[in-house]
Design an enzyme around this catalytic site. Structure first.
Site, PDB file in Angstrom:
ATOM      1  N   PRO A  38       1.066   2.101 -11.899  1.00 24.55           N
ATOM      2  CA  PRO A  38       1.739   3.208 -12.573  1.00 24.55           C
ATOM      3  C   PRO A  38       0.653   4.628 -12.298  1.00 24.55           C
ATOM      4  O   PRO A  38      -0.886   4.317 -12.746  1.00 24.55           O
ATOM      5  CB  PRO A  38       1.658   2.233 -13.695  1.00 24.55           C
ATOM      6  CG  PRO A  38       0.974   1.085 -13.407  1.00 24.55           C
ATOM      7  CD  PRO A  38       0.799   0.657 -11.920  1.00 24.55           C
ATOM      8  N   ASN A  39       1.463   4.915 -12.962  1.00 20.31           N
ATOM      9  CA  ASN A  39      -0.008   7.027 -13.388  1.00 20.31           C
ATOM     10  C   ASN A  39      -0.914   6.774 -12.145  1.00 20.31           C
ATOM     11  O   ASN A  39      -1.142   8.402 -12.563  1.00 20.31           O
ATOM     12  CB  ASN A  39      -0.009   6.453 -14.521  1.00 20.31           C
ATOM     13  CG  ASN A  39      -0.328   6.020 -15.880  1.00 20.31           C
ATOM     14  OD1 ASN A  39       1.129   6.475 -16.074  1.00 20.31           O
ATOM     15  ND2 ASN A  39      -0.371   4.825 -16.397  1.00 20.31           N
ATOM     16  N   ARG A  52      -3.853  13.609 -14.895  1.00 27.25           N
ATOM     17  CA  ARG A  52      -4.879  12.420 -15.848  1.00 27.25           C
ATOM     18  C   ARG A  52      -6.233  12.468 -15.945  1.00 27.25           C
ATOM     19  O   ARG A  52      -6.800  11.833 -15.128  1.00 27.25           O
ATOM     20  CB  ARG A  52      -3.961  11.489 -14.624  1.00 27.25           C
ATOM     21  CG  ARG A  52      -4.784  10.312 -15.679  1.00 27.25           C
ATOM     22  CD  ARG A  52      -3.768   8.766 -14.649  1.00 27.25           C
ATOM     23  NE  ARG A  52      -3.848   7.426 -15.421  1.00 27.25           N
ATOM     24  CZ  ARG A  52      -4.410   6.591 -15.062  1.00 27.25           C
ATOM     25  NH1 ARG A  52      -4.055   6.004 -13.017  1.00 27.25           N
ATOM     26  NH2 ARG A  52      -5.009   5.662 -15.737  1.00 27.25           N
ATOM     27  N   TYR A 105     -10.658  10.289 -13.729  1.00 26.33           N
ATOM     28  CA  TYR A 105     -10.028  10.396 -12.375  1.00 26.33           C
ATOM     29  C   TYR A 105     -10.913  11.128 -11.212  1.00 26.33           C
ATOM     30  O   TYR A 105     -10.380  11.052  -9.285  1.00 26.33           O
ATOM     31  CB  TYR A 105      -8.826   9.869 -12.333  1.00 26.33           C
ATOM     32  CG  TYR A 105      -8.998   8.688 -13.564  1.00 26.33           C
ATOM     33  CD1 TYR A 105      -9.075   6.716 -12.613  1.00 26.33           C
ATOM     34  CD2 TYR A 105      -8.121   8.583 -14.506  1.00 26.33           C
ATOM     35  CE1 TYR A 105      -8.886   6.009 -13.304  1.00 26.33           C
ATOM     36  CE2 TYR A 105      -7.714   7.180 -15.292  1.00 26.33           C
ATOM     37  CZ  TYR A 105      -8.350   5.915 -14.219  1.00 26.33           C
ATOM     38  OH  TYR A 105      -7.946   4.919 -15.347  1.00 26.33           O
ATOM     39  N   ASN A 153      -4.008  -1.474  -5.539  1.00 25.90           N
ATOM     40  CA  ASN A 153      -4.769  -0.490  -6.438  1.00 25.90           C
ATOM     41  C   ASN A 153      -3.739  -1.108  -7.822  1.00 25.90           C
ATOM     42  O   ASN A 153      -2.196  -0.161  -8.146  1.00 25.90           O
ATOM     43  CB  ASN A 153      -5.335   0.859  -6.740  1.00 25.90           C
ATOM     44  CG  ASN A 153      -5.935   1.601  -7.815  1.00 25.90           C
ATOM     45  OD1 ASN A 153      -5.148   0.760  -8.949  1.00 25.90           O
ATOM     46  ND2 ASN A 153      -6.217   2.592  -7.945  1.00 25.90           N
ATOM     47  N   ALA A 200      -2.820  -0.066 -13.844  1.00 25.10           N
ATOM     48  CA  ALA A 200      -3.015  -0.877 -15.470  1.00 25.10           C
ATOM     49  C   ALA A 200      -2.213  -2.322 -15.379  1.00 25.10           C
ATOM     50  O   ALA A 200      -3.008  -3.193 -16.132  1.00 25.10           O
ATOM     51  CB  ALA A 200      -2.154  -0.175 -17.067  1.00 25.10           C
ATOM     52  N   GLU A 210      -7.764  -5.739  -3.168  1.00 25.61           N
ATOM     53  CA  GLU A 210      -7.550  -4.997  -4.922  1.00 25.61           C
ATOM     54  C   GLU A 210      -8.935  -3.416  -4.924  1.00 25.61           C
ATOM     55  O   GLU A 210      -9.982  -4.118  -4.721  1.00 25.61           O
ATOM     56  CB  GLU A 210      -8.153  -5.968  -5.900  1.00 25.61           C
ATOM     57  CG  GLU A 210      -8.359  -5.437  -7.124  1.00 25.61           C
ATOM     58  CD  GLU A 210      -9.400  -6.051  -8.618  1.00 25.61           C
ATOM     59  OE1 GLU A 210      -9.207  -7.208  -8.157  1.00 25.61           O
ATOM     60  OE2 GLU A 210      -8.693  -5.469  -9.279  1.00 25.61           O
ATOM     61  N   HIS A 243     -10.394  -0.180  -6.711  1.00 29.59           N
ATOM     62  CA  HIS A 243      -9.953   0.841  -8.059  1.00 29.59           C
ATOM     63  C   HIS A 243     -10.507   2.201  -7.461  1.00 29.59           C
ATOM     64  O   HIS A 243     -11.953   1.485  -7.456  1.00 29.59           O
ATOM     65  CB  HIS A 243      -9.932  -0.046  -9.223  1.00 29.59           C
ATOM     66  CG  HIS A 243      -9.656  -1.372  -9.624  1.00 29.59           C
ATOM     67  ND1 HIS A 243      -8.291  -1.143 -10.177  1.00 29.59           N
ATOM     68  CD2 HIS A 243      -9.607  -2.715  -9.405  1.00 29.59           C
ATOM     69  CE1 HIS A 243      -7.712  -2.104 -10.674  1.00 29.59           C
ATOM     70  NE2 HIS A 243      -7.894  -3.139  -9.541  1.00 29.59           N
ATOM     71  N   ARG A 281     -15.847  -0.921 -18.064  1.00 28.87           N
ATOM     72  CA  ARG A 281     -15.539   0.446 -18.930  1.00 28.87           C
ATOM     73  C   ARG A 281     -14.911  -0.414 -20.156  1.00 28.87           C
ATOM     74  O   ARG A 281     -15.465  -1.467 -19.830  1.00 28.87           O
ATOM     75  CB  ARG A 281     -14.271   1.122 -17.773  1.00 28.87           C
ATOM     76  CG  ARG A 281     -14.444   1.916 -16.581  1.00 28.87           C
ATOM     77  CD  ARG A 281     -13.999   2.680 -16.272  1.00 28.87           C
ATOM     78  NE  ARG A 281     -12.129   3.387 -17.388  1.00 28.87           N
ATOM     79  CZ  ARG A 281     -11.175   3.637 -16.789  1.00 28.87           C
ATOM     80  NH1 ARG A 281     -10.742   3.631 -15.571  1.00 28.87           N
ATOM     81  NH2 ARG A 281     -10.407   4.358 -17.794  1.00 28.87           N
ATOM     82  N   ARG A 340     -10.232  -3.977 -19.328  1.00 33.05           N
ATOM     83  CA  ARG A 340     -10.415  -3.666 -17.910  1.00 33.05           C
ATOM     84  C   ARG A 340     -10.807  -4.677 -17.108  1.00 33.05           C
ATOM     85  O   ARG A 340     -11.326  -4.878 -16.283  1.00 33.05           O
ATOM     86  CB  ARG A 340     -10.364  -2.209 -17.901  1.00 33.05           C
ATOM     87  CG  ARG A 340     -10.138  -1.374 -18.173  1.00 33.05           C
ATOM     88  CD  ARG A 340     -10.358   0.897 -17.734  1.00 33.05           C
ATOM     89  NE  ARG A 340      -9.791   1.317 -18.877  1.00 33.05           N
ATOM     90  CZ  ARG A 340      -8.964   1.872 -18.211  1.00 33.05           C
ATOM     91  NH1 ARG A 340      -7.465   1.163 -18.223  1.00 33.05           N
ATOM     92  NH2 ARG A 340      -7.882   2.833 -19.670  1.00 33.05           N
TER      93      ARG A 340
HETATM   94  C1  DQA Z   1      -7.757   2.271 -12.248  1.00 30.07           C
HETATM   95  C2  DQA Z   1      -8.214   1.403 -13.281  1.00 30.07           C
HETATM   96  C3  DQA Z   1      -7.107   0.695 -14.393  1.00 30.07           C
HETATM   97  O1  DQA Z   1      -7.810  -0.157 -15.350  1.00 30.07           O
HETATM   98  C4  DQA Z   1      -6.379   1.884 -14.678  1.00 30.07           C
HETATM   99  O2  DQA Z   1      -5.325   1.471 -15.667  1.00 30.07           O
HETATM  100  C5  DQA Z   1      -5.701   2.672 -13.997  1.00 30.07           C
HETATM  101  C6  DQA Z   1      -6.952   3.170 -12.231  1.00 30.07           C
HETATM  102  C7  DQA Z   1      -8.608   3.019 -11.166  1.00 30.07           C
HETATM  103  O3  DQA Z   1      -8.348   2.564 -10.019  1.00 30.07           O
HETATM  104  O4  DQA Z   1      -9.233   3.064 -11.532  1.00 30.07           O
HETATM  105  O5  DQA Z   1      -4.846   3.291 -14.188  1.00 30.07           O
HETATM  106  O6  DQA Z   1      -7.357   1.284 -11.493  1.00 30.07           O
END
Ligand code: DQA
Length: 144
Positions: A9-10, A17, A22, A73, A76, A97, A99, A106, A110
């Site tokens: 998501p997002n 964003r 990011y 990835n 959240a 995994e 990120h 952070r 997280r």
């Molecule tokens: C993320 C880190 C997550 O904590 C966050 O919710 C994201 C992006 C990253 O790629 O740094 O949406 O996965």
């Protein structure tokens, strides 16, 4: 080798964003860079994104037979989703995994990753290089 790359998501809002966290790279640019990297290594990849937990579970369940490995990835959902972790364990494919940011440096919430234990490698905090390092890692893992 064919890798399924899943984004949660997002991540579709990259570039818009929270750019101070990011960066300014858009989601389309991220996908182009990953695809170009895979092309250069003769690795096939399919990059999918969903804002929905169950859809990500469905994509993982559908992967065996079509892919040799998964990069995820989960955004959240990393910090909440036992369902995604269980799906990764349920399929017999190596998963990494990734990120963009370093989730261990952070907010406290997280620092928990439900996916970590279901993956053979974790790559955090390097932006697009988190993905390319995961690609290299899974390529070597697959050739063993
Ligand atoms: C993320 C880190 C997550 O904590 C966050 O919710 C994201 C992006 C990253 O790629 O740094 O949406 O996965």
């Amino acid at each position: 080798m064919k890798i399924l790359i899943l984004n949660g998501p997002n991540l579709n809002l990259l570039g818009i964003r929270e750019p101070e966290i990011y960066g300014k790279m858009t989601y389309a640019e991220l996908c182009r860079m990953i695809t170009a990297y895979c092309d250069g290594k003769n690795i096939r990849c399919n990059i999918l994104q969903s804002n929905h937990e169950g859809e990500l579970v469905d994509m993982i369940q559908a992967a065996p037979g079509s892919y040799d490995a998964i990069i995820i990835n989960a955004a959240a959902y990393t910090h909440t989703s036992i369902a995604i972790a269980d799906a990764l364990r349920a399929v017999d494919l190596p998963a990494a995994e990734v990120h963009l940011t370093d989730i261990d440096k952070r907010e406290e919430y997280r620092r928990v990753s439900y996916l970590r234990d279901a993956c053979v490698g974790c790559f955090y905090g390097k932006g697009v290089a988190s993905y390319t390092e995961a690609i290299d890692f899974l390529f070597k893992y697959h050739s063993k």
